[in-house]
Design a protein around this motif. Structure first.
Motif, PDB file in Angstrom:
ATOM      1  N   GLY A   1      12.985  14.937   7.534  1.00 20.06           N
ATOM      2  CA  GLY A   1      13.610  13.836   7.421  1.00 20.06           C
ATOM      3  C   GLY A   1      13.614  12.853   5.739  1.00 20.06           C
ATOM      4  O   GLY A   1      14.509  11.769   5.628  1.00 20.06           O
ATOM      5  N   THR A   2      13.445  13.564   4.972  1.00 21.34           N
ATOM      6  CA  THR A   2      13.068  12.670   3.740  1.00 21.34           C
ATOM      7  C   THR A   2      13.243  13.638   2.863  1.00 21.34           C
ATOM      8  O   THR A   2      12.757  14.792   2.896  1.00 21.34           O
ATOM      9  N   ALA A   3      13.386  12.958   1.750  1.00 22.77           N
ATOM     10  CA  ALA A   3      13.322  13.587   0.431  1.00 22.77           C
ATOM     11  C   ALA A   3      11.621  14.737   0.302  1.00 22.77           C
ATOM     12  O   ALA A   3      12.241  15.664  -0.524  1.00 22.77           O
ATOM     13  N   TYR A   4      11.313  14.509   0.252  1.00 17.88           N
ATOM     14  CA  TYR A   4       9.803  15.547   0.816  1.00 17.88           C
ATOM     15  C   TYR A   4       9.695  16.388   1.427  1.00 17.88           C
ATOM     16  O   TYR A   4       8.871  17.265   1.610  1.00 17.88           O
ATOM     17  N   GLU A   5      10.753  16.795   2.445  1.00 17.32           N
ATOM     18  CA  GLU A   5      10.716  17.942   3.415  1.00 17.32           C
ATOM     19  C   GLU A   5      10.884  18.846   2.700  1.00 17.32           C
ATOM     20  O   GLU A   5      11.698  18.650   1.350  1.00 17.32           O
ATOM     21  N   GLY A   6      10.437  19.976   3.148  1.00 16.32           N
ATOM     22  CA  GLY A   6      10.036  21.248   2.322  1.00 16.32           C
ATOM     23  C   GLY A   6       9.192  21.791   1.361  1.00 16.32           C
ATOM     24  O   GLY A   6       9.013  22.583   1.518  1.00 16.32           O
ATOM     25  N   GLY A   7       8.148  20.275   1.021  1.00 13.18           N
ATOM     26  CA  GLY A   7       7.839  20.517  -0.435  1.00 13.18           C
ATOM     27  C   GLY A   7       6.394  20.813   0.938  1.00 13.18           C
ATOM     28  O   GLY A   7       5.520  20.623   1.559  1.00 13.18           O
ATOM     29  N   VAL A   8       5.341  21.036  -0.301  1.00 15.56           N
ATOM     30  CA  VAL A   8       3.791  21.775   0.265  1.00 15.56           C
ATOM     31  C   VAL A   8       2.764  21.200  -1.157  1.00 15.56           C
ATOM     32  O   VAL A   8       3.311  21.773  -2.063  1.00 15.56           O
ATOM     33  N   TRP A   9       1.589  20.247  -0.360  1.00 19.46           N
ATOM     34  CA  TRP A   9       1.393  19.827  -1.505  1.00 19.46           C
ATOM     35  C   TRP A   9      -0.394  19.835  -1.377  1.00 19.46           C
ATOM     36  O   TRP A   9      -0.517  20.003  -0.236  1.00 19.46           O
ATOM     37  N   THR A  10      -1.083  20.398  -2.121  1.00 24.24           N
ATOM     38  CA  THR A  10      -2.667  20.042  -2.148  1.00 24.24           C
ATOM     39  C   THR A  10      -3.479  19.415  -2.375  1.00 24.24           C
ATOM     40  O   THR A  10      -2.894  18.409  -3.469  1.00 24.24           O
ATOM     41  N   VAL A  11      -3.515  18.335  -1.249  1.00 19.46           N
ATOM     42  CA  VAL A  11      -4.276  16.323  -1.174  1.00 19.46           C
ATOM     43  C   VAL A  11      -5.818  17.410  -1.130  1.00 19.46           C
ATOM     44  O   VAL A  11      -6.682  17.413  -0.294  1.00 19.46           O
ATOM     45  N   ASN A  12      -6.056  16.499  -2.130  1.00 21.88           N
ATOM     46  CA  ASN A  12      -7.821  16.095  -2.533  1.00 21.88           C
ATOM     47  C   ASN A  12      -8.273  15.128  -1.570  1.00 21.88           C
ATOM     48  O   ASN A  12      -7.791  13.497  -1.966  1.00 21.88           O
ATOM     49  N   VAL A  13      -9.149  14.709  -0.917  1.00 23.80           N
ATOM     50  CA  VAL A  13      -9.820  13.331  -0.494  1.00 23.80           C
ATOM     51  C   VAL A  13     -11.345  13.829  -0.239  1.00 23.80           C
ATOM     52  O   VAL A  13     -12.082  14.456  -0.163  1.00 23.80           O
ATOM     53  N   ALA A  14     -12.004  12.632  -1.389  1.00 22.54           N
ATOM     54  CA  ALA A  14     -13.233  12.054  -1.934  1.00 22.54           C
ATOM     55  C   ALA A  14     -13.643  11.117  -0.397  1.00 22.54           C
ATOM     56  O   ALA A  14     -13.225  10.286  -0.600  1.00 22.54           O
ATOM     57  N   MET A  15     -14.911  11.845  -0.392  1.00 25.66           N
ATOM     58  CA  MET A  15     -15.759  11.139   1.174  1.00 25.66           C
ATOM     59  C   MET A  15     -16.730  10.400   0.159  1.00 25.66           C
ATOM     60  O   MET A  15     -17.677  10.137  -0.183  1.00 25.66           O
ATOM     61  N   PRO A  16     -16.471   8.836   0.403  1.00 28.89           N
ATOM     62  CA  PRO A  16     -17.228   7.733   0.084  1.00 28.89           C
ATOM     63  C   PRO A  16     -18.603   8.211   0.931  1.00 28.89           C
ATOM     64  O   PRO A  16     -18.742   8.335   2.268  1.00 28.89           O
ATOM     65  N   LEU A  17     -19.391   7.645   0.087  1.00 30.14           N
ATOM     66  CA  LEU A  17     -20.996   7.009   0.888  1.00 30.14           C
ATOM     67  C   LEU A  17     -21.468   6.751   2.203  1.00 30.14           C
ATOM     68  O   LEU A  17     -21.845   6.550   2.872  1.00 30.14           O
ATOM     69  N   GLU A  18     -20.334   5.585   2.599  1.00 29.72           N
ATOM     70  CA  GLU A  18     -19.808   4.321   3.051  1.00 29.72           C
ATOM     71  C   GLU A  18     -19.183   5.141   4.065  1.00 29.72           C
ATOM     72  O   GLU A  18     -19.192   4.143   5.226  1.00 29.72           O
ATOM     73  N   TYR A  19     -18.064   5.790   4.550  1.00 31.02           N
ATOM     74  CA  TYR A  19     -17.493   6.269   5.331  1.00 31.02           C
ATOM     75  C   TYR A  19     -18.409   6.548   6.417  1.00 31.02           C
ATOM     76  O   TYR A  19     -19.238   6.581   7.075  1.00 31.02           O
ATOM     77  N   PRO A  20     -16.996   5.662   7.681  1.00 31.17           N
ATOM     78  CA  PRO A  20     -15.822   5.520   7.145  1.00 31.17           C
ATOM     79  C   PRO A  20     -15.853   4.126   7.333  1.00 31.17           C
ATOM     80  O   PRO A  20     -14.760   3.386   7.702  1.00 31.17           O
ATOM     81  N   LEU A  21     -16.908   2.939   7.091  1.00 28.54           N
ATOM     82  CA  LEU A  21     -16.835   1.511   6.361  1.00 28.54           C
ATOM     83  C   LEU A  21     -15.751   1.573   5.479  1.00 28.54           C
ATOM     84  O   LEU A  21     -14.610   0.652   5.297  1.00 28.54           O
ATOM     85  N   MET A  22     -15.866   2.421   4.386  1.00 34.46           N
ATOM     86  CA  MET A  22     -14.880   2.250   3.153  1.00 34.46           C
ATOM     87  C   MET A  22     -14.240   3.945   3.679  1.00 34.46           C
ATOM     88  O   MET A  22     -14.207   5.262   3.849  1.00 34.46           O
ATOM     89  N   ALA A  23     -12.369   3.369   2.185  1.00 28.81           N
ATOM     90  CA  ALA A  23     -11.621   4.534   2.546  1.00 28.81           C
ATOM     91  C   ALA A  23     -11.710   5.589   1.954  1.00 28.81           C
ATOM     92  O   ALA A  23     -12.266   5.513   1.042  1.00 28.81           O
ATOM     93  N   PRO A  24     -11.668   6.846   2.547  1.00 26.22           N
ATOM     94  CA  PRO A  24     -11.267   7.832   1.296  1.00 26.22           C
ATOM     95  C   PRO A  24     -10.236   7.760   0.161  1.00 26.22           C
ATOM     96  O   PRO A  24     -10.081   6.945   0.321  1.00 26.22           O
ATOM     97  N   ARG A  25     -11.369   8.718  -1.001  1.00 22.67           N
ATOM     98  CA  ARG A  25      -9.967   8.166  -2.301  1.00 22.67           C
ATOM     99  C   ARG A  25      -9.198   9.290  -1.865  1.00 22.67           C
ATOM    100  O   ARG A  25      -9.760  10.512  -2.050  1.00 22.67           O
ATOM    101  N   VAL A  26      -7.479   9.527  -2.084  1.00 24.60           N
ATOM    102  CA  VAL A  26      -7.290  10.232  -1.536  1.00 24.60           C
ATOM    103  C   VAL A  26      -6.025  10.697  -3.158  1.00 24.60           C
ATOM    104  O   VAL A  26      -5.912   9.434  -3.893  1.00 24.60           O
TER     105      VAL A  26
END
Length: 211
Positions: free
Chosen positions: A49-74
């Protein structure tokens, strides 16, 4: 893959990270995980239902040492046009996660909730891609047309040859705006001037290819 060495010095945090990675895998997301769980590459599909429908992306998630207290970098490895995502680096505006993140959230929340909401509701008033923000402020219709153009160039699961793109009216314009102009992430104090130049749809004024 070698036995995972969790990216933390806390046994409790290590168990939490292992649990969250396993939950992400069990949720059906195609994921590649580093041996130390410091980085994950996740296959992310554009929300329906969005303009992004049909797209496929590779998303990298970098985990901080403080996870889960700190959000990952995306960050998006696959190019995407969005005012809150840097086109060159793919980094997602961290304000999106810092304001909403809590230790009760996990990796599944990122892909089930945070990123879909980000793509459904772009915010041109807190931009990383200033050109994308300028065109969205000027014309949401034109912005979404260019989102589709960019999606078809970079994020289709099946590659389309340039001739296919031309046949569908998605050729790069050679008149007042090039795709590289639109995708520039450089901050420009003349956003209003830039937006005024983006009044024609992507196919308007394009040279005929193959004549």
């Amino acid at each position: 893959m070698a036995k995972a060495v969790v990216n933390t010095t806390s046994p409790l945090a290590g168990r939490r990270l292992l649990r969250d990675v396993n939950r992400l895998l069990a949720s059906g997301y195609r994921t590649t995980v580093d041996d130390d769980m410091a980085n994950l590459d996740v296959r992310f599909e554009g929300p329906l239902g969005t303009a992004y429908e049909g797209g496929v992306w590779t998303v990298n998630v970098a985990m901080p040492l403080e996870y889960p207290l700190m959000a990952p970098r995306v960050r998006f490895f696959t190019k995407i046009l969005h005012p809150n995502i840097d086109f060159t680096t793919g980094l997602v505006c961290m304000n999106v996660f810092k304001q909403a993140w809590s230790a009760s959230y996990d990796l599944v929340n990122i892909f089930d909730t945070f990123l879909p909401q980000l793509l459904r509701h772009p915010n041109p008033h807190d931009p990383l891609n200033h050109q994308a923000a300028a065109i969205m402020k000027h014309s949401e219709k034109l912005f979404y047309e260019h989102v589709v153009l960019c999606l078809r160039m970079y994020a289709l699961p099946v590659f389309l040859a340039p001739s296919d793109l031309v046949e569908e009216g998605l050729e790069k314009r050679s008149s007042d705006l090039s795709l590289s102009d639109l995708l520039s992430d450089e901050d420009d104090d003349g956003d209003d001037d830039n937006a005024a130049a983006l009044t024609a749809p992507p196919s308007a004024g394009a040279d005929q290819v193959g004549d």
